[in-house]
Design a protein around this motif. Structure first.
Motif, PDB file in Angstrom:
ATOM      1  N   LEU A 258     -33.271   0.739 -26.969  1.00 31.79           N
ATOM      2  CA  LEU A 258     -33.333  -0.604 -26.394  1.00 31.79           C
ATOM      3  C   LEU A 258     -33.551  -1.658 -27.473  1.00 31.79           C
ATOM      4  CD1 LEU A 258     -33.047  -1.510 -23.458  1.00 31.79           C
ATOM      5  CD2 LEU A 258     -35.554  -1.522 -23.287  1.00 31.79           C
ATOM      6  N   PHE A 259     -34.384  -1.335 -28.475  1.00 28.01           N
ATOM      7  CA  PHE A 259     -34.637  -2.234 -29.601  1.00 28.01           C
ATOM      8  C   PHE A 259     -33.351  -2.496 -30.376  1.00 28.01           C
ATOM      9  CE2 PHE A 259     -35.722  -2.696 -34.146  1.00 28.01           C
ATOM     10  CZ  PHE A 259     -36.537  -3.819 -34.102  1.00 28.01           C
ATOM     11  N   ALA A 260     -32.585  -1.424 -30.614  1.00 23.19           N
ATOM     12  CA  ALA A 260     -31.331  -1.574 -31.359  1.00 23.19           C
ATOM     13  C   ALA A 260     -30.336  -2.436 -30.596  1.00 23.19           C
ATOM     14  CB  ALA A 260     -30.730  -0.196 -31.635  1.00 23.19           C
ATOM     15  N   ARG A 261     -30.316  -2.303 -29.278  1.00 24.46           N
ATOM     16  CA  ARG A 261     -29.357  -3.077 -28.482  1.00 24.46           C
ATOM     17  C   ARG A 261     -29.776  -4.534 -28.334  1.00 24.46           C
ATOM     18  NH1 ARG A 261     -27.190  -0.856 -22.761  1.00 24.46           N
ATOM     19  NH2 ARG A 261     -26.043   0.430 -24.250  1.00 24.46           N
ATOM     20  N   GLU A 262     -31.039  -4.773 -27.975  1.00 26.29           N
ATOM     21  CA  GLU A 262     -31.459  -6.126 -27.617  1.00 26.29           C
ATOM     22  C   GLU A 262     -31.911  -6.963 -28.802  1.00 26.29           C
ATOM     23  OE1 GLU A 262     -34.266  -6.162 -24.442  1.00 26.29           O
ATOM     24  OE2 GLU A 262     -32.898  -5.158 -23.034  1.00 26.29           O
ATOM     25  N   ARG A 263     -32.508  -6.328 -29.820  1.00 27.35           N
ATOM     26  CA  ARG A 263     -33.030  -7.085 -30.960  1.00 27.35           C
ATOM     27  C   ARG A 263     -32.092  -7.084 -32.152  1.00 27.35           C
ATOM     28  NH1 ARG A 263     -37.009 -10.666 -29.681  1.00 27.35           N
ATOM     29  NH2 ARG A 263     -38.484  -9.709 -28.223  1.00 27.35           N
ATOM     30  N   LEU A 264     -31.347  -5.992 -32.330  1.00 30.19           N
ATOM     31  CA  LEU A 264     -30.467  -5.892 -33.486  1.00 30.19           C
ATOM     32  C   LEU A 264     -28.999  -6.059 -33.120  1.00 30.19           C
ATOM     33  CD1 LEU A 264     -32.162  -2.844 -35.282  1.00 30.19           C
ATOM     34  CD2 LEU A 264     -32.535  -5.286 -35.696  1.00 30.19           C
ATOM     35  N   GLY A 265     -28.694  -6.133 -31.819  1.00 31.22           N
ATOM     36  CA  GLY A 265     -27.324  -6.345 -31.375  1.00 31.22           C
ATOM     37  C   GLY A 265     -26.390  -5.194 -31.667  1.00 31.22           C
ATOM     38  N   MET A 266     -26.890  -3.956 -31.585  1.00 32.86           N
ATOM     39  CA  MET A 266     -26.105  -2.787 -31.927  1.00 32.86           C
ATOM     40  C   MET A 266     -25.660  -2.048 -30.670  1.00 32.86           C
ATOM     41  SD  MET A 266     -28.440  -1.376 -35.086  1.00 32.86           S
ATOM     42  CE  MET A 266     -27.157  -0.309 -35.766  1.00 32.86           C
ATOM     43  N   GLY A 267     -24.431  -1.538 -30.668  1.00 34.80           N
ATOM     44  CA  GLY A 267     -23.912  -0.742 -29.567  1.00 34.80           C
ATOM     45  C   GLY A 267     -24.229   0.722 -29.751  1.00 34.80           C
ATOM     46  N   PRO A 268     -23.670   1.586 -28.902  1.00 35.51           N
ATOM     47  CA  PRO A 268     -23.942   3.027 -28.992  1.00 35.51           C
ATOM     48  C   PRO A 268     -23.616   3.636 -30.350  1.00 35.51           C
ATOM     49  CG  PRO A 268     -22.913   2.507 -26.897  1.00 35.51           C
ATOM     50  CD  PRO A 268     -22.857   1.250 -27.719  1.00 35.51           C
ATOM     51  N   PHE A 269     -22.487   3.244 -30.925  1.00 31.20           N
ATOM     52  CA  PHE A 269     -22.127   3.807 -32.223  1.00 31.20           C
ATOM     53  C   PHE A 269     -23.101   3.353 -33.304  1.00 31.20           C
ATOM     54  CE2 PHE A 269     -19.681   3.868 -36.231  1.00 31.20           C
ATOM     55  CZ  PHE A 269     -19.374   5.215 -36.274  1.00 31.20           C
ATOM     56  N   GLY A 270     -23.517   2.083 -33.242  1.00 32.12           N
ATOM     57  CA  GLY A 270     -24.492   1.577 -34.198  1.00 32.12           C
ATOM     58  C   GLY A 270     -25.827   2.292 -34.082  1.00 32.12           C
ATOM     59  N   PHE A 271     -26.221   2.603 -32.849  1.00 31.93           N
ATOM     60  CA  PHE A 271     -27.464   3.346 -32.656  1.00 31.93           C
ATOM     61  C   PHE A 271     -27.355   4.729 -33.292  1.00 31.93           C
ATOM     62  CE2 PHE A 271     -29.862   6.337 -29.848  1.00 31.93           C
ATOM     63  CZ  PHE A 271     -31.138   5.932 -30.219  1.00 31.93           C
TER      64      PHE A 271
END
Length: 451
Positions: A258-271
């Motif tokens: 959730l942190f990667a998606r909402e704070r860093l703007g990363m999608g599944p591949f970025g995670f």
């Protein structure tokens, strides 16, 4: 063959540099590598799969915590059972059962009845199988290698390195990619990995079965193993580090997607790439662990790696972009990788064979029973405050733990424990198992003077 002097911890002992690991280790290494690849696939896929069902941080925490509960409920008893059972058979049966279990969520996904409750139940049962497999593998390895400290360190470095590469480098991106093909695909991939691992483990050479009497009470045998850990300050210090660390790391893991998606703007591949960065650091850490142990002493090296983990998590909390976050996770992974080579190798070298399963499971239980608290703490802090708060709390907790346990795992304690384990005699007798003698107490570890 030439002999050189290799420093183990802070002592210097003769070790044969060209001694080879036995052939059986290669099969165990391959089995764990294959299984780790499958675990890496599900490690990335399950949080993302849960996110398709809910966005509630507390619901995500339930799934995370479920995977740690078996250690809380059955950890010490599981170790006592492993000390009774054939360890090789325990490993391949556990892997077979986990492969069968993964068919349940795969079928539920096909039928569109997958739920958080089902994911949590599967996570619980998978972890129960992992409890028996990991404890048996930890107890089996020193028997396979003749309890040689240098060989154990080399073997654990290889196991940790390939586990990190498989579950960290290859697994998470593959899990994210396979999830895009269908919700069942990552689960089926992990099923295959468990089947292959079970077949390889079944071909391993037999080692002598544990000698503790099976007629004794299971609870009594479990209590003996737990007492052995709690009465030895070095073993207790080695156990407290992952226990406190798991509170911190599970608080981070619960909110990381959730942190990667909402704070860093990363999608599944970025995670998946974030997890890969952590694995890259872990691979580096496992590779330099022996060097750090020789240069600093095992005790000092463990203190330094714990401090590095805490500082890296604080860096993750403050990360302004994905690049800094990836670097912080890589540094944290390096500290964890070195720790996961040095600490288990030391424990396997100093614990008597007939107590190895119980001591290993007690240590792991302390770590895992703390994890549900960390998972719910992370979910609560994220819900009450924001996504960064669990990360700051985790970093502070890791640094506090480093200060508390530093003297418990000092170089002097490590040196004395290794000396006592390798030179039994009138002054340093081999601890006896009270379950074999009918004594009411537990084995008394040799007290190591504080530095």
């Amino acid at each position: 063959m030439s002999e050189t002097l290799i420093d183990i911890g802070t002592r210097t002992a003769p070790r044969n540099e060209v001694a080879k690991l036995p052939t059986g280790f290669g099969r165990l290494w391959t089995a764990q590598t294959v299984s780790s690849l499958g675990d890496g696939v599900t490690h990335a896929a399950v949080p993302l799969l849960a996110l398709t069902l809910t966005r509630d941080p507390m619901a995500l925490a339930v799934v995370t915590a479920a995977g740690t509960l078996p250690w809380l409920l059955f950890g010490v008893l599981g170790g006592a059972l492993v000390d009774r059972w054939d360890r090789r058979r325990t490993m391949w049966v556990a892997d077979t059962m986990r492969a069968v279990l993964l068919a349940v969520p795969a079928a539920a996904a096909v039928l569109d009845v997958l739920s958080i409750a089902l994911l949590s139940a599967v996570a619980f049962l998978l972890a129960l199988g992992g409890l028996f497999f990991d404890t048996a593998a930890t107890a089996y390895l020193p028997d396979l290698l003749g309890r040689d400290p240098a060989l154990l360190e080399r073997a654990n470095a290889r196991l940790r390195g390939t586990q990190t590469a498989a579950s960290g480098f290859a697994g998470p991106p593959a899990g994210s990619a396979l999830l895009a093909l269908g919700r069942t695909v990552p689960l089926l991939a992990d099923m295959v990995s468990f089947v292959l691992s079970a077949l390889l483990v079944r071909s391993l050479p037999a080692v002598p079965r544990p000698t503790a009497g099976a007629r004794e009470s299971l609870l009594r045998q479990a209590r003996a193993g737990a007492s052995y850990v709690f009465q030895d300050r070095l073993l207790l210090g080695l156990a407290l580090r992952p226990a406190v660390g798991n509170v911190a790391f599970l608080a981070v893991e619960t909110v990381l997607a959730l942190f990667a998606r909402e704070r860093l703007g990363m999608g599944p591949f970025g995670f998946g790439l974030l997890l890969t960065a952590e694995a890259a650091g872990g691979l580096l850490g496992s590779g330099v662990a022996s060097f750090l142990g020789r240069r600093l002493g095992t005790g000092t090296a463990l203190t330094c790696t714990a401090a590095v983990e805490g500082l890296a998590v604080l860096g993750l909390a403050a990360a302004p972009n994905p690049y800094v976050a990836g670097l912080a996770l890589a540094v944290c992974g390096a500290g964890m990788g070195a720790t996961m080579v040095l600490a288990p190798s030391l424990r396997q070298a100093i614990v008597p064979a007939h107590l190895m399963g119980r001591v290993a499971s007690t240590s792991r239980m302390l770590a895992m029973c703390a994890a549900p608290f960390g998972a719910f703490l992370g979910g609560w802090l994220a819900t009450t405050y924001d996504m960064r708060t669990p990360l700051y709390a985790a970093g502070g907790l890791l640094l506090a733990m480093t200060a508390v346990t530093a003297t418990m795992t000092s170089n002097r304690r490590v040196e004395t424990a290794l000396h006592n384990a390798t030179t039994p005699g009138p002054g340093h007798p081999e601890p006896e198992d009270p379950t074999q003698q009918g004594a009411p107490g537990s084995p008394q570890p040799t007290e190591v003077p504080a530095r």
